[in-house]
Design a protein around this motif. Structure first.
Motif, PDB file in Angstrom:
ATOM      1  N   ASP A  99     -13.917 -64.819  26.781  1.00  0.00           N
ATOM      2  CA  ASP A  99     -15.673 -65.060  26.664  1.00  0.00           C
ATOM      3  C   ASP A  99     -16.104 -63.836  26.902  1.00  0.00           C
ATOM      4  OD1 ASP A  99     -15.932 -67.831  25.750  1.00  0.00           O
ATOM      5  OD2 ASP A  99     -15.872 -68.688  28.198  1.00  0.00           O
ATOM      6  N   THR A 100     -17.046 -63.495  26.156  1.00  0.00           N
ATOM      7  CA  THR A 100     -17.357 -62.415  26.064  1.00  0.00           C
ATOM      8  C   THR A 100     -18.938 -61.734  26.217  1.00  0.00           C
ATOM      9  OG1 THR A 100     -17.486 -61.347  24.491  1.00  0.00           O
ATOM     10  CG2 THR A 100     -15.564 -61.353  24.825  1.00  0.00           C
ATOM     11  N   SER A 101     -19.201 -60.873  26.515  1.00  0.00           N
ATOM     12  CA  SER A 101     -21.127 -61.339  27.043  1.00  0.00           C
ATOM     13  C   SER A 101     -21.636 -60.436  25.135  1.00  0.00           C
ATOM     14  CB  SER A 101     -21.636 -59.787  27.618  1.00  0.00           C
ATOM     15  OG  SER A 101     -21.142 -59.704  28.669  1.00  0.00           O
ATOM     16  N   THR A 102     -20.636 -60.080  24.460  1.00  0.00           N
ATOM     17  CA  THR A 102     -21.284 -59.720  23.288  1.00  0.00           C
ATOM     18  C   THR A 102     -19.991 -59.692  22.160  1.00  0.00           C
ATOM     19  OG1 THR A 102     -21.287 -57.588  23.059  1.00  0.00           O
ATOM     20  CG2 THR A 102     -23.448 -57.966  23.678  1.00  0.00           C
ATOM     21  N   ALA A 103     -21.032 -59.422  21.498  1.00  0.00           N
ATOM     22  CA  ALA A 103     -19.483 -60.464  19.558  1.00  0.00           C
ATOM     23  C   ALA A 103     -18.377 -58.861  20.111  1.00  0.00           C
ATOM     24  CB  ALA A 103     -20.437 -59.708  18.302  1.00  0.00           C
TER      25      ALA A 103
ATOM     26  N   HIS B 137     -26.244 -55.602  26.259  1.00  0.00           N
ATOM     27  CA  HIS B 137     -25.311 -54.935  26.913  1.00  0.00           C
ATOM     28  C   HIS B 137     -24.673 -53.260  26.024  1.00  0.00           C
ATOM     29  CE1 HIS B 137     -24.850 -58.551  29.431  1.00  0.00           C
ATOM     30  NE2 HIS B 137     -25.346 -59.494  28.451  1.00  0.00           N
TER      31      HIS B 137
ATOM     32  N   THR C  76     -16.229 -54.226  22.230  1.00  0.00           N
ATOM     33  CA  THR C  76     -17.601 -55.613  22.424  1.00  0.00           C
ATOM     34  C   THR C  76     -18.394 -54.895  21.693  1.00  0.00           C
ATOM     35  OG1 THR C  76     -17.962 -55.397  24.477  1.00  0.00           O
ATOM     36  CG2 THR C  76     -16.668 -57.100  23.251  1.00  0.00           C
TER      37      THR C  76
ATOM     38  N   ASP D 163     -18.542 -65.014  18.175  1.00  0.00           N
ATOM     39  CA  ASP D 163     -19.059 -65.622  18.688  1.00  0.00           C
ATOM     40  C   ASP D 163     -19.170 -65.484  20.208  1.00  0.00           C
ATOM     41  OD1 ASP D 163     -16.947 -66.233  19.400  1.00  0.00           O
ATOM     42  OD2 ASP D 163     -16.694 -68.015  18.047  1.00  0.00           O
ATOM     43  N   ASN D 164     -19.146 -64.527  20.110  1.00  0.00           N
ATOM     44  CA  ASN D 164     -18.738 -63.723  21.793  1.00  0.00           C
ATOM     45  C   ASN D 164     -16.984 -64.468  22.818  1.00  0.00           C
ATOM     46  OD1 ASN D 164     -21.172 -62.897  21.286  1.00  0.00           O
ATOM     47  ND2 ASN D 164     -22.296 -63.661  23.119  1.00  0.00           N
ATOM     48  N   SER D 165     -16.157 -64.421  21.607  1.00  0.00           N
ATOM     49  CA  SER D 165     -15.270 -64.703  22.061  1.00  0.00           C
ATOM     50  C   SER D 165     -14.078 -63.905  21.491  1.00  0.00           C
ATOM     51  CB  SER D 165     -14.821 -66.144  22.425  1.00  0.00           C
ATOM     52  OG  SER D 165     -14.309 -66.996  20.842  1.00  0.00           O
TER      53      SER D 165
END
Length: 321
Positions: free
Chosen positions: A91-95, A118, A112, A73-75
């Motif tokens: 929170d991140t841009s990707t998984a 990305h 990530t 969920d990108n976190s």
């Protein structure tokens, strides 16, 4: 060797791991809820509720007070291990594919995925400072990181990549120290020996390999005829356990016998297979020896975690050479 079967997840297991003392067993799956169990009797203690996607990685700090998990969920979330409450979220841009506490427990290294335009990134946060601001960010433009682990005394961290490359990094500068390319396909898992002098890797190229931690010298190879998803070294005997099987997408068309969904034990030094343990109805995605070496656990695509305590005859096994 009758196992304790734990069924608390609704989807495939992604990772299992013991805490340092070995009294707790943690598990994660594609069902968004990391779970903690008593390793002695399999009693379920509770879950960490909050993620909105599959949990790819997690770790527990040295004294089992904090728990970190990374999700699709990108976190990434930092939890109070005992209460199961979220302390902080990044929170991140990707998984988030990998994560882990440093030896001191103050730093968290995570990576990530490369997706949606990305690149893969390796980042580090200090939980004593602003959790949402990484103190180190390294862009990985090439093959993404598929597994990662801290080295001894926080002096390095090691990443395995989807092309089979192993890289040793300096955690202060983010520069590469050593890289080797012994595997030909993705490295699914890296696990350290109890004293951090060596580590074992598991790869889709049907092998697990043993390396020296400082020099990255390739020591041993354990060959199978199916992809290896996870490997773990015994802390008390010269044994390594491998878990794997065919790709999950092919499972429905293959019988259990042909799929080879059993945990396989090899002699660490002589590289020969010494035993197998059956039980799972799909590929084994994660294996882990108990810190006391008297049992091991496995988590599979079937959603079950199985705790196996060794019979007394296991300790009497002497390898003939």
């Amino acid at each position: 060797m009758k196992p304790i079967v734990l069924h608390g997840h609704e989807r495939a297991i992604t990772l299992i791991k013991y805490n340092r003392m070995g009294d707790l067993l943690f598990s994660s799956a594609k069902d968004t809820k990391p779970t903690v169990w008593y390793s002695l009797n399999g009693e379920r203690l509770g879950t960490y509720n909050g993620h909105g996607g599959a949990i790819w990685c997690f770790d527990i700090n040295w004294d089992s007070t904090k728990f970190v998990s990374g999700s699709a969920d990108n976190s990434m979330r930092l939890w109070d291990c005992e209460m199961g409450t979220t302390i902080s979220r990044l929170d991140t841009s990707t998984a988030v594919r990998t994560c882990g506490f440093s030896y001191c427990g103050n730093l968290i290294m995570f990576s990530t995925d490369r997706q949606m335009g990305h690149n893969c990134h390796i980042m580090m946060v200090d939980i004593r400072q602003d959790f949402k601001t990484p103190v180190l960010t390294v862009e990985v433009p090439g093959p993404k990181v598929t597994s990662a682990v801290w080295g001894p005394l926080d002096e390095m961290f090691i990443t395995g990549h989807e092309n089979g490359e192993l890289i040793q990094w300096d955690p202060k500068s983010g520069s590469k120290l050593i890289n080797v390319h012994e595997h030909t396909k993705a490295i699914n898992d890296i696990q350290m020996y109890k004293d951090y002098t060596m580590f074992v890797t598991a790869s889709k190229d049907n092998t697990a390999k043993l390396f020296d931690t400082d020099s990255f010298r390739h020591l041993k190879t354990y060959k199978t005829e199916r992809p290896v998803n996870s490997a773990s070294l015994s802390p008390i005997k010269d044994h390594v356990v491998l878990g794997g099987g065919q790709e999950a997408m092919d499972v429905t068309t293959t019988s259990t016998r042909i799929g080879k969904f059993d945990a396989r034990f090899y002699h660490t030094i002589f590289e020969e297979e010494i035993g197998r343990v059956k039980g799972h109805f799909g590929p084994i995605n994660s294996v882990a020896f108990h810190p006391d070496g008297k049992s091991y656990s496995s988590g599979g695509e079937d959603g079950y975690v199985r705790i196996h305590s060794f019979d007394m005859s296991y300790y009497d096994i002497e390898f003939e050479h």
